[in-house]
Design a protein around this motif. Sequence first.
Motif, PDB file in Angstrom:
ATOM      1  N   GLN A  17      34.444 -30.610 -61.093  1.00 15.68           N
ATOM      2  CA  GLN A  17      33.227 -29.859 -61.391  1.00 15.68           C
ATOM      3  C   GLN A  17      33.236 -28.499 -60.693  1.00 15.68           C
ATOM      4  O   GLN A  17      32.805 -27.496 -61.266  1.00 15.68           O
ATOM      5  CB  GLN A  17      32.002 -30.666 -60.975  1.00 15.68           C
ATOM      6  N   GLU A  18      33.724 -28.472 -59.453  1.00 10.21           N
ATOM      7  CA  GLU A  18      33.832 -27.195 -58.731  1.00 10.21           C
ATOM      8  C   GLU A  18      34.716 -26.217 -59.503  1.00 10.21           C
ATOM      9  O   GLU A  18      34.387 -25.031 -59.610  1.00 10.21           O
ATOM     10  CB  GLU A  18      34.390 -27.430 -57.331  1.00 10.21           C
ATOM     11  N   ASP A  19      35.828 -26.739 -60.025  1.00 16.57           N
ATOM     12  CA  ASP A  19      36.740 -25.877 -60.794  1.00 16.57           C
ATOM     13  C   ASP A  19      36.055 -25.327 -62.044  1.00 16.57           C
ATOM     14  O   ASP A  19      36.175 -24.139 -62.362  1.00 16.57           O
ATOM     15  CB  ASP A  19      37.993 -26.658 -61.206  1.00 16.57           C
ATOM     16  N   LEU A  20      35.319 -26.180 -62.745  1.00 19.11           N
ATOM     17  CA  LEU A  20      34.653 -25.760 -63.975  1.00 19.11           C
ATOM     18  C   LEU A  20      33.570 -24.717 -63.707  1.00 19.11           C
ATOM     19  O   LEU A  20      33.477 -23.695 -64.398  1.00 19.11           O
ATOM     20  CB  LEU A  20      34.039 -26.978 -64.671  1.00 19.11           C
ATOM     21  N   VAL A  21      32.727 -25.004 -62.698  1.00 22.05           N
ATOM     22  CA  VAL A  21      31.634 -24.090 -62.382  1.00 22.05           C
ATOM     23  C   VAL A  21      32.185 -22.752 -61.907  1.00 22.05           C
ATOM     24  O   VAL A  21      31.730 -21.683 -62.335  1.00 22.05           O
ATOM     25  CB  VAL A  21      30.698 -24.706 -61.324  1.00 22.05           C
ATOM     26  N   PHE A  22      33.174 -22.812 -61.022  1.00 24.57           N
ATOM     27  CA  PHE A  22      33.732 -21.564 -60.509  1.00 24.57           C
ATOM     28  C   PHE A  22      34.333 -20.720 -61.627  1.00 24.57           C
ATOM     29  O   PHE A  22      34.096 -19.510 -61.694  1.00 24.57           O
ATOM     30  CB  PHE A  22      34.802 -21.822 -59.446  1.00 24.57           C
ATOM     31  N   GLN A  23      35.128 -21.328 -62.497  1.00 25.85           N
ATOM     32  CA  GLN A  23      35.784 -20.543 -63.545  1.00 25.85           C
ATOM     33  C   GLN A  23      34.758 -19.875 -64.449  1.00 25.85           C
ATOM     34  O   GLN A  23      34.942 -18.735 -64.879  1.00 25.85           O
ATOM     35  CB  GLN A  23      36.709 -21.420 -64.377  1.00 25.85           C
ATOM     36  N   ARG A  24      33.673 -20.567 -64.727  1.00 27.30           N
ATOM     37  CA  ARG A  24      32.622 -19.981 -65.561  1.00 27.30           C
ATOM     38  C   ARG A  24      31.995 -18.774 -64.858  1.00 27.30           C
ATOM     39  O   ARG A  24      31.756 -17.722 -65.474  1.00 27.30           O
ATOM     40  CB  ARG A  24      31.564 -21.024 -65.896  1.00 27.30           C
ATOM     41  N   ILE A  25      31.723 -18.910 -63.560  1.00 27.01           N
ATOM     42  CA  ILE A  25      31.123 -17.802 -62.806  1.00 27.01           C
ATOM     43  C   ILE A  25      32.108 -16.654 -62.675  1.00 27.01           C
ATOM     44  O   ILE A  25      31.750 -15.478 -62.864  1.00 27.01           O
ATOM     45  CB  ILE A  25      30.663 -18.295 -61.421  1.00 27.01           C
ATOM     46  N   TYR A  26      33.356 -16.959 -62.365  1.00 25.47           N
ATOM     47  CA  TYR A  26      34.363 -15.916 -62.181  1.00 25.47           C
ATOM     48  C   TYR A  26      34.569 -15.122 -63.465  1.00 25.47           C
ATOM     49  O   TYR A  26      34.674 -13.886 -63.449  1.00 25.47           O
ATOM     50  CB  TYR A  26      35.679 -16.545 -61.726  1.00 25.47           C
ATOM     51  N   SER A  27      34.616 -15.828 -64.582  1.00 26.31           N
ATOM     52  CA  SER A  27      34.779 -15.142 -65.875  1.00 26.31           C
ATOM     53  C   SER A  27      33.555 -14.300 -66.194  1.00 26.31           C
ATOM     54  O   SER A  27      33.671 -13.184 -66.719  1.00 26.31           O
ATOM     55  CB  SER A  27      35.005 -16.178 -66.984  1.00 26.31           C
ATOM     56  N   ARG A  28      32.392 -14.830 -65.881  1.00 22.82           N
ATOM     57  CA  ARG A  28      31.149 -14.105 -66.164  1.00 22.82           C
ATOM     58  C   ARG A  28      31.090 -12.797 -65.386  1.00 22.82           C
ATOM     59  O   ARG A  28      30.706 -11.754 -65.915  1.00 22.82           O
ATOM     60  CB  ARG A  28      29.950 -14.988 -65.813  1.00 22.82           C
ATOM     61  N   PHE A  29      31.511 -12.840 -64.116  1.00 26.79           N
ATOM     62  CA  PHE A  29      31.480 -11.629 -63.298  1.00 26.79           C
ATOM     63  C   PHE A  29      32.674 -10.714 -63.557  1.00 26.79           C
ATOM     64  O   PHE A  29      32.805  -9.680 -62.912  1.00 26.79           O
ATOM     65  CB  PHE A  29      31.391 -11.991 -61.814  1.00 26.79           C
ATOM     66  N   GLY A  30      33.515 -11.091 -64.504  1.00 24.99           N
ATOM     67  CA  GLY A  30      34.561 -10.189 -64.967  1.00 24.99           C
ATOM     68  C   GLY A  30      34.248  -9.600 -66.319  1.00 24.99           C
ATOM     69  O   GLY A  30      35.098  -8.952 -66.925  1.00 24.99           O
ATOM     70  N   SER A  31      33.018  -9.802 -66.790  1.00 24.93           N
ATOM     71  CA  SER A  31      32.608  -9.316 -68.107  1.00 24.93           C
ATOM     72  C   SER A  31      31.449  -8.335 -67.974  1.00 24.93           C
ATOM     73  O   SER A  31      30.865  -8.176 -66.897  1.00 24.93           O
ATOM     74  CB  SER A  31      32.175 -10.493 -68.988  1.00 24.93           C
ATOM     75  N   ASN A  32      31.087  -7.707 -69.091  1.00 23.35           N
ATOM     76  CA  ASN A  32      29.981  -6.744 -69.046  1.00 23.35           C
ATOM     77  C   ASN A  32      28.618  -7.428 -69.079  1.00 23.35           C
ATOM     78  O   ASN A  32      27.591  -6.751 -69.114  1.00 23.35           O
ATOM     79  CB  ASN A  32      30.094  -5.720 -70.170  1.00 23.35           C
ATOM     80  N   ILE A  33      28.592  -8.753 -69.056  1.00 22.94           N
ATOM     81  CA  ILE A  33      27.324  -9.470 -68.959  1.00 22.94           C
ATOM     82  C   ILE A  33      26.629  -9.147 -67.639  1.00 22.94           C
ATOM     83  O   ILE A  33      25.401  -9.089 -67.565  1.00 22.94           O
ATOM     84  CB  ILE A  33      27.551 -10.996 -69.078  1.00 22.94           C
ATOM     85  N   LEU A  92      21.562 -13.168 -59.104  1.00 20.02           N
ATOM     86  CA  LEU A  92      22.572 -14.123 -58.671  1.00 20.02           C
ATOM     87  C   LEU A  92      22.146 -15.544 -59.020  1.00 20.02           C
ATOM     88  O   LEU A  92      22.949 -16.352 -59.525  1.00 20.02           O
ATOM     89  CB  LEU A  92      22.790 -13.995 -57.165  1.00 20.02           C
ATOM     90  N   GLU A  93      20.890 -15.849 -58.770  1.00 26.12           N
ATOM     91  CA  GLU A  93      20.361 -17.175 -59.079  1.00 26.12           C
ATOM     92  C   GLU A  93      20.531 -17.510 -60.561  1.00 26.12           C
ATOM     93  O   GLU A  93      20.966 -18.614 -60.923  1.00 26.12           O
ATOM     94  CB  GLU A  93      18.887 -17.235 -58.693  1.00 26.12           C
ATOM     95  N   GLU A  94      20.218 -16.544 -61.414  1.00 29.48           N
ATOM     96  CA  GLU A  94      20.336 -16.746 -62.852  1.00 29.48           C
ATOM     97  C   GLU A  94      21.771 -17.059 -63.260  1.00 29.48           C
ATOM     98  O   GLU A  94      22.032 -18.002 -64.028  1.00 29.48           O
ATOM     99  CB  GLU A  94      19.849 -15.487 -63.574  1.00 29.48           C
ATOM    100  N   HIS A  95      22.734 -16.297 -62.748  1.00 30.21           N
ATOM    101  CA  HIS A  95      24.129 -16.487 -63.131  1.00 30.21           C
ATOM    102  C   HIS A  95      24.687 -17.804 -62.583  1.00 30.21           C
ATOM    103  O   HIS A  95      25.411 -18.519 -63.286  1.00 30.21           O
ATOM    104  CB  HIS A  95      24.970 -15.306 -62.645  1.00 30.21           C
ATOM    105  N   TYR A  96      24.358 -18.132 -61.332  1.00 26.34           N
ATOM    106  CA  TYR A  96      24.908 -19.341 -60.722  1.00 26.34           C
ATOM    107  C   TYR A  96      24.276 -20.603 -61.321  1.00 26.34           C
ATOM    108  O   TYR A  96      24.979 -21.574 -61.622  1.00 26.34           O
ATOM    109  CB  TYR A  96      24.720 -19.306 -59.204  1.00 26.34           C
ATOM    110  N   LEU A  97      22.959 -20.587 -61.483  1.00 25.71           N
ATOM    111  CA  LEU A  97      22.292 -21.754 -62.067  1.00 25.71           C
ATOM    112  C   LEU A  97      22.727 -21.969 -63.511  1.00 25.71           C
ATOM    113  O   LEU A  97      22.926 -23.109 -63.952  1.00 25.71           O
ATOM    114  CB  LEU A  97      20.773 -21.583 -62.009  1.00 25.71           C
ATOM    115  N   GLY A  98      22.870 -20.872 -64.250  1.00 26.79           N
ATOM    116  CA  GLY A  98      23.297 -20.977 -65.634  1.00 26.79           C
ATOM    117  C   GLY A  98      24.670 -21.619 -65.756  1.00 26.79           C
ATOM    118  O   GLY A  98      24.897 -22.476 -66.623  1.00 26.79           O
ATOM    119  N   ALA A  99      25.586 -21.230 -64.873  1.00 23.07           N
ATOM    120  CA  ALA A  99      26.931 -21.806 -64.899  1.00 23.07           C
ATOM    121  C   ALA A  99      26.890 -23.289 -64.562  1.00 23.07           C
ATOM    122  O   ALA A  99      27.571 -24.108 -65.196  1.00 23.07           O
ATOM    123  CB  ALA A  99      27.832 -21.059 -63.920  1.00 23.07           C
TER     124      ALA A  99
END
Length: 292
Positions: free
Chosen positions: A126-142, A57-64
Amino acid sequence: MSYCPPLLRSLSRQKVTPLATTFARRSMGTWPKVRPKRVKMITMDVTGTIVSFRGSLEEHYLGAAEKCGIEGVDGSKINEAFGRAYSETCDRYPCFGGDDLTAKQWWKECVVNSFRYAGVEMSEHQEDLVFQRIYSRFGSNICYELFPDAIPFLKWARRHGLVCGVLSNADERYGDSILPMLGLTHDDLQFQCFSKDLKIEKPDARVFMAAIKHGEEFLPSSEPCDPSEVLHIGNDFAKDFEGARRTGIHAVLLDRYNETDRAGEWRRRGAPVFTDLLDVLEFLGRSDCQLG
């Protein structure tokens, strides 16, 4: 998968099986070991049962956050902050928002509060940008991968005439995109029940009865499926094992991550605990139960 309120009302009037009545009041005690005599249907949790997360979780959130120019985030606070935000969002909007919020709105509240509780200050943009990146990431096979025994197990179940389906406290994205993206289709999992659609969550008995109702239409016979003819596979003692057993359904738990102490406690309290789905096949073989 949609869920009809009249069906929910009818489930609340379902006759409780003797097995469920016997164990209705059991909580912190030890459950007696029972083996199925016949299994027609298998319900399965998703995360930690047939699907595993990739990365942390840390990796995905910090990366975004870093990709969006947010600096100075203390990664050591992310997990605790997320746990708090997730719990609060679940309490405020049960079942991933039910009819009140979309799943995306629910997750935005959870993700944004996770960063706030970790001490991160962001503008609304910024909240919108960070969230969309995380939401898209958790909708992928990454972020996901199938456990290697999932597809062989489901193929074995189909060969033996068993109906298999998902029963998970999750939102509908698992069924709409994540599971198909990982190669699991309705040929493998004939029905899929998620708490977002059902508006109720495990360990509520109505969730398990709803899953049986959804699965019955795929059985070759028109006869109702008794809860004692169902096996539930999960990885949470209260939600999966006790919830199923109180409904009269057989249940086993998987210890996918070698959590020895927790698995030992589950066993002490009467749950069959296995490391993978191949062990579940052996369990059914030793039970000498009729399949299909």
